[in-house]
Design a protein around this motif. Structure first.
Motif, PDB file in Angstrom:
ATOM      1  N   PRO A 213       0.808  -1.226   0.000  1.00 10.82           N
ATOM      2  CA  PRO A 213       0.000   0.000   0.000  1.00 10.82           C
ATOM      3  C   PRO A 213       0.839   1.273   0.000  1.00 10.82           C
ATOM      4  CG  PRO A 213      -0.912  -1.586   1.548  1.00 10.82           C
ATOM      5  CD  PRO A 213       0.393  -2.151   1.077  1.00 10.82           C
ATOM      6  N   VAL A 214       1.996   1.236   0.671  1.00  9.91           N
ATOM      7  CA  VAL A 214       2.873   2.413   0.688  1.00  9.91           C
ATOM      8  C   VAL A 214       3.375   2.706  -0.713  1.00  9.91           C
ATOM      9  CG1 VAL A 214       5.016   3.377   1.566  1.00  9.91           C
ATOM     10  CG2 VAL A 214       3.534   2.048   3.087  1.00  9.91           C
ATOM     11  N   ALA A 215       3.752   1.635  -1.442  1.00 12.03           N
ATOM     12  CA  ALA A 215       4.241   1.812  -2.808  1.00 12.03           C
ATOM     13  C   ALA A 215       3.145   2.368  -3.709  1.00 12.03           C
ATOM     14  CB  ALA A 215       4.760   0.482  -3.354  1.00 12.03           C
TER      15      ALA A 215
ATOM     16  N   LYS B  21       0.969   9.600  -5.677  1.00 12.40           N
ATOM     17  CA  LYS B  21       1.597  10.919  -5.515  1.00 12.40           C
ATOM     18  C   LYS B  21       2.407  11.296  -6.750  1.00 12.40           C
ATOM     19  CE  LYS B  21       1.812  10.845  -0.453  1.00 12.40           C
ATOM     20  NZ  LYS B  21       2.677  10.765   0.747  1.00 12.40           N
ATOM     21  N   LEU B  22       3.002  10.282  -7.409  1.00 11.65           N
ATOM     22  CA  LEU B  22       3.712  10.540  -8.665  1.00 11.65           C
ATOM     23  C   LEU B  22       2.746  11.090  -9.710  1.00 11.65           C
ATOM     24  CD1 LEU B  22       6.252   7.642  -9.480  1.00 11.65           C
ATOM     25  CD2 LEU B  22       6.742  10.078  -9.199  1.00 11.65           C
ATOM     26  N   CYS B  23       1.541  10.539  -9.750  1.00 10.84           N
ATOM     27  CA  CYS B  23       0.520  11.030 -10.683  1.00 10.84           C
ATOM     28  C   CYS B  23       0.172  12.489 -10.391  1.00 10.84           C
ATOM     29  CB  CYS B  23      -0.742  10.180 -10.593  1.00 10.84           C
ATOM     30  SG  CYS B  23      -0.515   8.462 -11.084  1.00 10.84           S
ATOM     31  N   VAL B  24       0.081  12.820  -9.108  1.00 13.38           N
ATOM     32  CA  VAL B  24      -0.217  14.201  -8.723  1.00 13.38           C
ATOM     33  C   VAL B  24       0.897  15.126  -9.188  1.00 13.38           C
ATOM     34  CG1 VAL B  24      -0.577  15.775  -6.780  1.00 13.38           C
ATOM     35  CG2 VAL B  24      -1.642  13.508  -6.757  1.00 13.38           C
TER      36      VAL B  24
ATOM     37  N   VAL C 261      -6.127  -1.493  -8.886  1.00 12.22           N
ATOM     38  CA  VAL C 261      -6.023  -1.843  -7.470  1.00 12.22           C
ATOM     39  C   VAL C 261      -7.297  -2.506  -6.967  1.00 12.22           C
ATOM     40  CG1 VAL C 261      -5.866  -0.881  -5.142  1.00 12.22           C
ATOM     41  CG2 VAL C 261      -4.263  -0.149  -6.904  1.00 12.22           C
ATOM     42  N   PHE C 262      -8.448  -1.929  -7.355  1.00 10.13           N
ATOM     43  CA  PHE C 262      -9.702  -2.406  -6.814  1.00 10.13           C
ATOM     44  C   PHE C 262     -10.496  -3.294  -7.766  1.00 10.13           C
ATOM     45  CE2 PHE C 262      -9.221   1.667  -4.341  1.00 10.13           C
ATOM     46  CZ  PHE C 262      -8.751   1.027  -3.206  1.00 10.13           C
ATOM     47  N   GLY C 263     -10.045  -3.400  -9.019  1.00 11.16           N
ATOM     48  CA  GLY C 263     -10.715  -4.272  -9.977  1.00 11.16           C
ATOM     49  C   GLY C 263     -11.912  -3.600 -10.600  1.00 11.16           C
ATOM     50  N   GLY C 264     -12.195  -3.913 -11.870  1.00  8.97           N
ATOM     51  CA  GLY C 264     -13.349  -3.355 -12.557  1.00  8.97           C
ATOM     52  C   GLY C 264     -13.145  -1.895 -12.907  1.00  8.97           C
TER      53      GLY C 264
ATOM     54  N   PHE D 100      -5.562   3.091   3.511  1.00 10.08           N
ATOM     55  CA  PHE D 100      -4.426   3.952   3.209  1.00 10.08           C
ATOM     56  C   PHE D 100      -4.444   4.380   1.739  1.00 10.08           C
ATOM     57  CE2 PHE D 100       0.291   4.394   2.452  1.00 10.08           C
ATOM     58  CZ  PHE D 100       0.430   5.544   3.199  1.00 10.08           C
ATOM     59  N   VAL D 101      -4.651   3.410   0.843  1.00 12.87           N
ATOM     60  CA  VAL D 101      -4.668   3.704  -0.585  1.00 12.87           C
ATOM     61  C   VAL D 101      -5.931   4.474  -0.964  1.00 12.87           C
ATOM     62  CG1 VAL D 101      -4.723   2.686  -2.894  1.00 12.87           C
ATOM     63  CG2 VAL D 101      -3.195   1.752  -1.152  1.00 12.87           C
ATOM     64  N   SER D 102      -7.059   4.116  -0.375  1.00 14.72           N
ATOM     65  CA  SER D 102      -8.306   4.831  -0.655  1.00 14.72           C
ATOM     66  C   SER D 102      -8.174   6.307  -0.315  1.00 14.72           C
ATOM     67  CB  SER D 102      -9.459   4.213   0.146  1.00 14.72           C
ATOM     68  OG  SER D 102      -9.713   2.899  -0.272  1.00 14.72           O
ATOM     69  N   ASN D 103      -7.558   6.605   0.824  1.00 16.84           N
ATOM     70  CA  ASN D 103      -7.351   8.006   1.212  1.00 16.84           C
ATOM     71  C   ASN D 103      -6.475   8.734   0.205  1.00 16.84           C
ATOM     72  OD1 ASN D 103      -8.936   7.854   3.496  1.00 16.84           O
ATOM     73  ND2 ASN D 103      -7.230   7.500   4.901  1.00 16.84           N
ATOM     74  N   SER D 104      -5.450   8.031  -0.304  1.00 15.03           N
ATOM     75  CA  SER D 104      -4.558   8.644  -1.291  1.00 15.03           C
ATOM     76  C   SER D 104      -5.305   8.957  -2.575  1.00 15.03           C
ATOM     77  CB  SER D 104      -3.372   7.713  -1.592  1.00 15.03           C
ATOM     78  OG  SER D 104      -2.586   7.513  -0.442  1.00 15.03           O
TER      79      SER D 104
END
Length: 642
Positions: free
Chosen positions: A67-69, A75-78, A93-96, A108-112
């Motif tokens: 999840p950290v990666a 953040k790279l996309c931002v 990440v979440f499929g579909g 963690f990833v959802s918040n990002s």
């Protein structure tokens, strides 16, 4: 594809077949797998394209992405400004293809991802993802609350979501409160929010207090903002900047400068934000000496264009064109604001021909003029009586520069024609404009009517102003003054009575002068200044000197039906005369006397200032609400055209 990426691609394709695709964040961990190692490194350092290219391979191999990666990849996309890549990560990440997160998602990833959507203004995507999250923490709530608070027209939504957060049992943190304070729509809501902050014990947080100061200042509540500031035990530069900027933006230039001095005494080093606010305060107060001190701090930011433009504006509006010329000449870069400021500054200081020469330089070697530049150019023509030039620039600005005339440009044309006495042409121009005239344009015409003593047209302009703004008392005052100028005392008294019945009081003439970092204010007819006795003696001396040079009181500028002697007494104590006397008493060799005035200078004081400059060998600079008058050797820079 890079070598490392290609190697990972090959390894992934050689993985055992038959593994079903699962959610990337919840499959069995293979922490030592080369594909995961390569992915983590690419997420941390890039290139972004190579990291994104590994997502399908991770899914095919059934590997669990850290999840950290993944958060670093988002953040790279931002950083690269590519929200479409963020959506790609979301799908993998979440499929579909649905942006709503299923139960297997990592908080963690959802918040990002929510943060990514919010930063790119994709509020619908952010809210959809947020609503679909099975678990939310304070970061989730704060991210969405902040996004709504910062979005135009969504402040009420931010407040409603904040309430929902409280009902959900999530305690706001310092970042939540700092964000939601900007969404407070009324002082009452702000007071309630302040109470909530105190209740949870975050009122001592520097970050929250800084936001509280900003919020109070937004409503013009300087006392409230100052109270929050004074209650702080510890302060940092952010807080100092907030309080100084608040006072400067609210027009309390004195308070802003006093706070700046306190900040320096407390040992804080100013930054660009501090200096920009203080320069704004110096500009409003015409406190040149303080502005010069600020200039010393600006020197360490020799490449900061915003600061240099603020400094240039300060020198122009403090009437120090020598400093403005020098600064403009050595600026490492100039943008359209720099050129426009210099053009307007020269015009306001009575150097309209030079302003137009700078405009010619701008056309040949500077950036493309914008609508602000053209306002300055038309202002220059207006205040020098250059009617033909003004018509040329106005009629050709769209063809030459692609600038569509706006209300400000039309107002300049009405002013140009009105000052030149072409009142009928001004009215014709108003009626032929492409849009309905507003009260500003009618007020400009009304001022010209008073200047040229046309009571009938003044009454027409005043009627139009009051039709648009029934509570505009300035129009009634200007109209009554026009009648008084023409000695139509019955009409003037009728207007004055109407204003008295409404409780309207004329704003008295005020002049102020800076002496030793202190501002001294003088009000017409008010002799309460501590040095009044000395000022009266100095005035008597000056009147004796200028009378020998031909001065006679111009009693027509007294707008009251009084005896001649009474009129002369009233003229004697006009605010600018009191300020001039105070200035000559305290004048320093080689330095001009600088005075600021809230109203247009009257003809009698104008004549008096010209002769004092000659009798005393002093340069006197008076700034009224529109322009500067530089008096030297008995001549004014306006050439008596104002």
């Amino acid at each position: 594809m890079a070598a490392a990426s290609l190697l990972c691609h090959v390894i992934a394709r050689s993985a055992p077949a038959g593994r079903s695709r699962r959610c990337l964040l919840h499959s069995d961990p293979h922490t030592a797998h080369p594909l995961l190692v390569a992915f983590s490194r690419l997420c941390a350092r890039g290139p972004l394209r190579d990291a994104l290219a590994l997502l399908p391979d991770l899914a095919a191999a059934g590997l669990t992405a850290d999840p950290v990666a993944v958060s670093r990849l988002i953040k790279l996309c931002v950083r690269h400004g590519t929200p479409s890549d963020g959506r790609l990560i979301h799908r993998h990440v979440f499929g579909g293809g649905d942006v709503a997160a299923p139960s297997c998602s990592s908080l963690f990833v959802s918040n990002s991802l929510v943060s990514l959507y919010a930063k790119f203004g994709l509020l619908d995507d952010a809210l959809r993802l947020f609503d679909g999250m099975p678990h939310k923490n304070v970061v989730s709530w704060t991210t969405v609350v902040a996004a709504l608070a910062n979005a135009r027209g969504r402040k009420e939504d931010a407040l409603q979501l904040f309430v929902a957060m409280l009902r959900d049992g999530v305690a706001p943190n310092m970042y939540t409160f700092s964000s939601i304070l900007g969404a407070c729509s009324t002082p009452r809501v702000l007071a309630a929010m302040h109470g909530s902050i105190v209740k949870v014990g975050l009122d001592s947080d520097v970050f929250v207090r800084s936001s509280l100061i900003d919020a109070y200042m937004k409503f013009g509540d300087l006392d409230g903002g100052r109270r929050v500031f004074d209650e702080m035990v510890t302060r940092d530069l952010i807080v100092w900047n907030s309080i100084i900027a608040g006072f400067a933006q609210s027009g309390d230039g004195v308070g802003a400068i006093e706070l700046f001095m306190r900040m320096k005494e407390a040992g804080f080093l100013s930054n660009q934000g501090t200096l920009t606010s203080v320069l704004r305060a110096c500009t409003g107060l015409v406190t040149l000496e303080v502005g010069r001190q600020v200039h010393a701090h600006v020197l360490k930011y020799d490449k900061d264009l915003i600061l240099h433009n603020a400094l240039l504006d300060m020198y122009c509006k403090c009437g120090s064109l020598q400093d403005a010329d020098a600064l403009f000449g050595r600026m490492p870069q100039r943008d359209v604001i720099s050129w426009s400021t210099m053009i307007s500054g020269l015009a306001q200081n009575g150097r309209s021909i030079e302003a137009l020469k700078v405009f010619d330089m701008m056309k040949s070697e500077g950036p493309r003029p914008n609508h602000i530049t053209m306002v300055g150019v038309l202002f220059a023509c207006s205040h020098a009586g250059l009617v033909e030039d003004g018509w040329y620039y106005f009629s050709s600005m769209e063809k030459l520069f692609g600038i569509q005339p706006e209300r400000e440009h039309c107002n300049c044309m009405v002013d140009l024609l009105g000052r030149a006495g072409k009142l009928d042409d001004a009215v014709k121009f108003i009626h032929e404009m492409n849009f309905q005239p507003d009260s500003v344009i009618w007020r400009t015409l009304l001022g010209a009517c008073r200047m040229h003593k046309n009571a009938d047209l003044a009454a027409y302009a005043a009627k139009e102003i009051l039709r648009l703004e029934p509570d505009d008392q300035g129009a009634r005052i200007l109209l009554s003054n026009t009648y008084a100028d023409l000695r139509q005392w019955a009409d003037a008294e009728k207007s004055w009575k109407m204003m008295r019945d409404r409780g309207v009081k004329k704003d008295p003439g005020r002049s102020w002068i800076e002496l030793g970092k202190q501002v001294h204010v003088f009000i017409a007819g008010d002799l309460s200044h501590p040095c009044s006795e000395s000022i009266i003696q100095e005035l008597s001396r000056l009147f004796s000197r200028v009378t020998n040079l031909g001065y006679t009181p111009q009693t027509e500028f007294v707008l009251q039906d009084l005896a001649t002697e009474q009129k002369e007494d009233l003229l004697k104590y006009h605010s600018e005369k009191l300020a001039i006397a105070f200035g000559t008493m305290n004048a320093m060799e080689g330095k001009p006397i600088r005075i600021m005035k809230n109203l247009r200078i009257c003809g009698d004081c104008h004549a008096f200032a010209k002769l004092v400059s000659k009798s005393e060998g002093k340069v006197i600079i008076i700034r009224d609400p529109v322009r500067f008058h530089h008096f030297q050797d008995g001549v004014c820079s306006c050439n008596d055209y104002w």
